[in-house]
Design a protein around this motif. Structure first.
Motif, mmCIF file in Angstrom:
data_model
loop_
_atom_site.group_PDB
_atom_site.id
_atom_site.type_symbol
_atom_site.label_atom_id
_atom_site.label_comp_id
_atom_site.label_asym_id
_atom_site.label_seq_id
_atom_site.Cartn_x
_atom_site.Cartn_y
_atom_site.Cartn_z
ATOM 1 N N LEU A 186 -1.198 -6.574 5.413
ATOM 2 C CA LEU A 186 -1.256 -5.235 4.745
ATOM 3 C C LEU A 186 0.227 -4.500 5.004
ATOM 4 O O LEU A 186 0.661 -4.412 5.885
ATOM 5 N N GLU A 187 1.025 -4.164 3.684
ATOM 6 C CA GLU A 187 2.177 -3.625 4.175
ATOM 7 C C GLU A 187 1.720 -2.132 3.933
ATOM 8 O O GLU A 187 1.523 -1.702 2.869
ATOM 9 N N THR A 188 1.952 -1.227 5.078
ATOM 10 C CA THR A 188 1.251 0.056 5.050
ATOM 11 C C THR A 188 2.704 1.109 4.944
ATOM 12 O O THR A 188 1.895 2.254 4.604
ATOM 13 N N ALA A 189 3.603 0.863 4.986
ATOM 14 C CA ALA A 189 4.913 2.021 4.504
ATOM 15 C C ALA A 189 5.845 1.138 3.934
ATOM 16 O O ALA A 189 6.057 -0.025 4.053
ATOM 17 N N HIS A 190 6.509 1.898 3.140
ATOM 18 C CA HIS A 190 7.729 1.439 2.397
ATOM 19 C C HIS A 190 8.829 1.341 3.511
ATOM 20 O O HIS A 190 8.891 2.077 4.265
ATOM 21 N N PRO A 191 9.634 -0.042 3.334
ATOM 22 C CA PRO A 191 10.450 0.032 4.388
ATOM 23 C C PRO A 191 11.687 0.986 4.543
ATOM 24 O O PRO A 191 12.207 1.322 5.581
ATOM 25 N N SER A 192 11.689 1.806 3.496
ATOM 26 C CA SER A 192 12.907 2.860 3.514
ATOM 27 C C SER A 192 12.537 3.808 4.584
ATOM 28 O O SER A 192 13.252 4.693 4.836
ATOM 29 N N LYS A 193 11.213 3.967 4.804
ATOM 30 C CA LYS A 193 10.694 5.275 5.548
ATOM 31 C C LYS A 193 11.311 4.717 7.105
ATOM 32 O O LYS A 193 11.325 5.930 7.824
ATOM 33 N N PHE A 194 11.513 3.358 7.410
ATOM 34 C CA PHE A 194 12.100 3.184 8.773
ATOM 35 C C PHE A 194 13.450 2.455 8.387
ATOM 36 O O PHE A 194 13.866 1.588 9.164
ATOM 37 N N GLY A 195 14.220 2.926 7.637
ATOM 38 C CA GLY A 195 15.373 2.568 7.151
ATOM 39 C C GLY A 195 16.351 2.142 8.193
ATOM 40 O O GLY A 195 17.108 0.951 8.389
ATOM 41 N N GLU A 196 16.471 2.792 9.569
ATOM 42 C CA GLU A 196 17.258 2.802 10.408
ATOM 43 C C GLU A 196 17.150 1.301 11.129
ATOM 44 O O GLU A 196 17.762 0.631 11.463
ATOM 45 N N ILE A 203 15.996 3.552 -1.150
ATOM 46 C CA ILE A 203 15.013 4.500 -1.176
ATOM 47 C C ILE A 203 14.404 5.118 -2.442
ATOM 48 O O ILE A 203 14.872 5.434 -3.231
ATOM 49 N N PRO A 204 12.908 5.109 -2.354
ATOM 50 C CA PRO A 204 12.233 5.810 -3.671
ATOM 51 C C PRO A 204 12.807 6.874 -3.906
ATOM 52 O O PRO A 204 12.904 7.706 -3.092
ATOM 53 N N GLU A 205 12.791 7.492 -5.020
ATOM 54 C CA GLU A 205 13.185 8.729 -5.632
ATOM 55 C C GLU A 205 12.474 9.928 -5.085
ATOM 56 O O GLU A 205 12.935 10.860 -4.487
ATOM 57 N N ARG A 206 11.043 9.518 -4.960
ATOM 58 C CA ARG A 206 10.143 10.739 -4.205
ATOM 59 C C ARG A 206 10.349 10.848 -2.830
ATOM 60 O O ARG A 206 10.165 12.037 -2.325
ATOM 61 N N LEU A 207 10.860 9.889 -2.161
ATOM 62 C CA LEU A 207 11.471 10.078 -0.792
ATOM 63 C C LEU A 207 12.727 10.882 -0.654
ATOM 64 O O LEU A 207 12.800 11.881 0.409
ATOM 65 N N GLU A 208 13.733 10.528 -1.389
ATOM 66 C CA GLU A 208 14.782 11.092 -1.412
ATOM 67 C C GLU A 208 14.797 12.610 -1.530
ATOM 68 O O GLU A 208 15.503 13.433 -0.843
ATOM 69 N N ARG A 209 13.940 13.045 -2.327
ATOM 70 C CA ARG A 209 14.080 14.536 -2.802
ATOM 71 C C ARG A 209 13.664 15.380 -1.515
ATOM 72 O O ARG A 209 14.207 16.315 -1.369
ATOM 73 N N LEU A 249 0.963 -1.126 -0.026
ATOM 74 C CA LEU A 249 0.025 -0.154 0.032
ATOM 75 C C LEU A 249 0.818 1.273 0.178
ATOM 76 O O LEU A 249 0.417 2.334 0.337
ATOM 77 N N PHE A 250 1.995 1.091 -0.420
ATOM 78 C CA PHE A 250 2.990 2.240 -0.322
ATOM 79 C C PHE A 250 3.618 2.927 -1.690
ATOM 80 O O PHE A 250 4.548 3.490 -1.757
ATOM 81 N N HIS A 251 2.625 2.551 -2.540
ATOM 82 C CA HIS A 251 3.103 3.176 -4.238
ATOM 83 C C HIS A 251 2.714 4.418 -4.444
ATOM 84 O O HIS A 251 2.776 5.031 -5.282
ATOM 85 N N GLY A 252 1.919 5.305 -3.361
ATOM 86 C CA GLY A 252 1.271 6.597 -3.571
ATOM 87 C C GLY A 252 2.778 7.634 -3.377
ATOM 88 O O GLY A 252 3.714 7.093 -2.757
ATOM 89 N N PRO A 253 2.583 8.951 -3.388
ATOM 90 C CA PRO A 253 3.566 9.909 -3.262
ATOM 91 C C PRO A 253 4.150 9.825 -2.181
ATOM 92 O O PRO A 253 5.290 10.164 -1.833
ATOM 93 N N THR A 254 3.589 9.529 -0.898
ATOM 94 C CA THR A 254 4.233 9.637 0.315
ATOM 95 C C THR A 254 4.770 8.380 0.749
ATOM 96 O O THR A 254 5.311 8.202 1.857
#
Ligand SMILES: *Cc1c(COP(=O)(O)O)cnc(C)c1O
Length: 473
Positions: A418-428, A440-446, A98-103
């Motif tokens: 249900l995978e509610t967030a991209h794992p790179s949002k909690f990278g540490e 990290i997806p590009e939209r997060l890196e920016r 469920l993490f393919h949206g902009p955030t």
């Protein structure tokens, strides 16, 4: 029509339910009077309908004639340039991403539909609409992103200072223009209380047109049911190639905090999505699992965990779950499970070791719950082995077990996590668990490189009100 969970005689249109968010007089939440069924012919099509078609068919009866069909289709097309793909990670386990949206979090599904619906209803107004939103992590960025640049509407985001990840903070504090962020000295529950107090402050409401954007808004809740139906139909379609279980029961595991997501699942199931039952998976904020197991609902202060978007001790949407189902009915459908931080770290690691899939701490809670329940915990519960109350795990007794418990013990279930967030949002956290960082997806890196524009706010209603009057209006 919609009614107030605290006073069923108060009935409002879809438009009012969306624009008000909650009933300012009672503090109650709006629920549809009736949950309609999707047409059988639609649910049993040979070719699984597209995500957008499911979204349209699901939304239509809730919207009625308040938004014309072509406008509704345009809202859906604009809200969802992305869908919710399914990743099979073992023969009986699927992950709904469920993490393919902009955030990169599931809240994009609700927030983007809500923003476009509100914008549609706001076209005829002259005054600005002010949205107040309390966030424990991902709500703020999803709502900020969904409304950013929408004319006639501004957004104020309240978040607990120091209690969300640096990336989450960047994602909600770097907007310019109509989206502002306040970092509050307190917990998520304090933020939510400030917002709720503002909504029940008649004097303030006389001066500002306020609305909410938390999962309490019905227009965020309804669209979350789209992906349950989509996921369930996809699995029914492809399941026979993945395993040889005859007509398996689908159990959806929902990593839960404020319980909006799970409530949306209950709505999808009522509408006819082929889902047998649910697992309500929480971190140490175990208010709902304890309610299912013990029968009494006891809200409590939230505690901080690794899956911080689920750090909610007094989940708002419990009121809605309770409006849909009695305790006994809820028990028949939903198993309660909770997991502490040590268990969450271990789950991220084991999920990766066993399946190769990199899962975030929220999804990890759900994966562990499903994996534990299918591989013995449910069978043990039915045999009368009760989990001691102080350790993580499936809670309850044979008497409170869901009606699908036996199917599960006999290995006739398949699971959807249900995978509610991209794992790179909690990278540490993920790196600590598996020894490497997810890409990290590009939209997060920016967003990491933008300046922080948040302002500090004390946990004090008078100060918050003064700030609103000085900065909005
Ligand atoms: C908000 C959130 C949750 C919890 O969803 P609820 O609808 O509040 O139960 C779970 N995971 C992530 C990543 C979230 O952002």
């Amino acid at each position: 029509m919609y009614h107030d969970t605290r006073d069923a005689s108060k009935r409002v249109s879809f438009r009012t339910a969306v624009m008000q968010g909650m009933d300012p007089a009672t503090g109650g939440l709006y629920m549809p009077d009736e949950i309609p069924s999707l047409p059988k012919s639609f649910l049993s099509r040979n070719l699984v309908p597209s995500f957008r078609d499911i979204a349209f068919e699901t939304a239509k009866p809730f919207v009625g004639d308040e938004i014309p069909e072509d406008e509704l289709m345009a809202i859906i097309a604009d809200a969802y340039p992305f869908t919710a793909p399914i990743a099979p990670i073992d023969p009986t386990t699927y992950v709904l991403e469920l993490f393919h949206g902009p955030t990169c979090a599931f809240k994009d599904f609700g927030a983007r539909f809500m923003a476009r619906t509100m914008s549609y209803f706001n076209r005829s107004e002259t005054d600005s609409l002010h949205i107040l939103v309390a966030t424990s992590g991902d709500t703020g960025s999803a709502v900020g992103s969904a409304f950013h640049g929408v004319p006639g509407i501004d957004v104020t985001i309240l978040y607990p200072r120091g209690k969300i990840s640096p990336l989450q903070e960047k994602q909600l504090s770097t907007f310019e223009g109509n989206v502002r962020a306040l970092s509050v000295e307190g917990t998520f529950d304090d933020c939510q209380k400030l917002v709720k107090t503002a909504f029940t402050d008649e004097a303030l409401r006389g001066r500002l047109r306020l609305s909410s954007a938390n999962s309490i808004n019905i227009s965020r809740l309804l669209p979350q049911s789209f992906y349950y139906t989509y996921g369930a139909l996809l699995i029914r379609d492809r399941g026979r190639y993945d395993n040889d279980i005859d007509s398996p029961s689908l159990i959806v595991t929902v990593p839960s905090g404020n319980f909006g997501n799970l409530t949306s699942g209950l709505i999808a199931r009522k509408m006819g999505a082929p889902i047998r039952g649910f697992i309500a998976a929480t971190n140490s904020n175990r208010t709902v699992p304890d309610w299912l197991a013990g029968g009494s609902y006891r809200a409590r202060p939230s505690v901080s965990t690794l899956s911080n978007a689920m750090d909610v001790g007094a989940p708002s949407n419990w009121e809605r779950m309770n409006a849909l189902y009695s305790l006994d009915e809820a028990r028949r459908l939903i198993a309660g499970y909770w997991l502490d931080d040590a268990g969450t770290m271990e789950a991220i690691r084991q999920c990766n070791d066993r399946t190769g899939y990199i899962i975030d701490p929220h999804g990890a809670v759900a994966w562990r719950a499903w994996d534990d329940i299918r591989s013995g915990a449910m069978a043990a519960l039915l045999e009368g082995k009760v989990v001691p109350p102080l350790s993580s795990g499936l809670v309850g007794t044979a008497a409170t077990a869901p009606e699908w418990a036996r199917d599960c013990a006999e290995k006739k279930c398949v699971g959807l996590i249900l995978e509610t967030a991209h794992p790179s949002k909690f990278g540490e956290t993920v790196r600590e668990a598996i020894g490497r960082e997810p890409s990290i997806p590009e939209r997060l890196e920016r967003v990491m490189n933008l300046p922080d524009r948040s302002q500090s706010m004390a946990n004090d209603y008078a100060q918050f009100r003064d700030w609103l009057l000085a900065n909005l209006g």
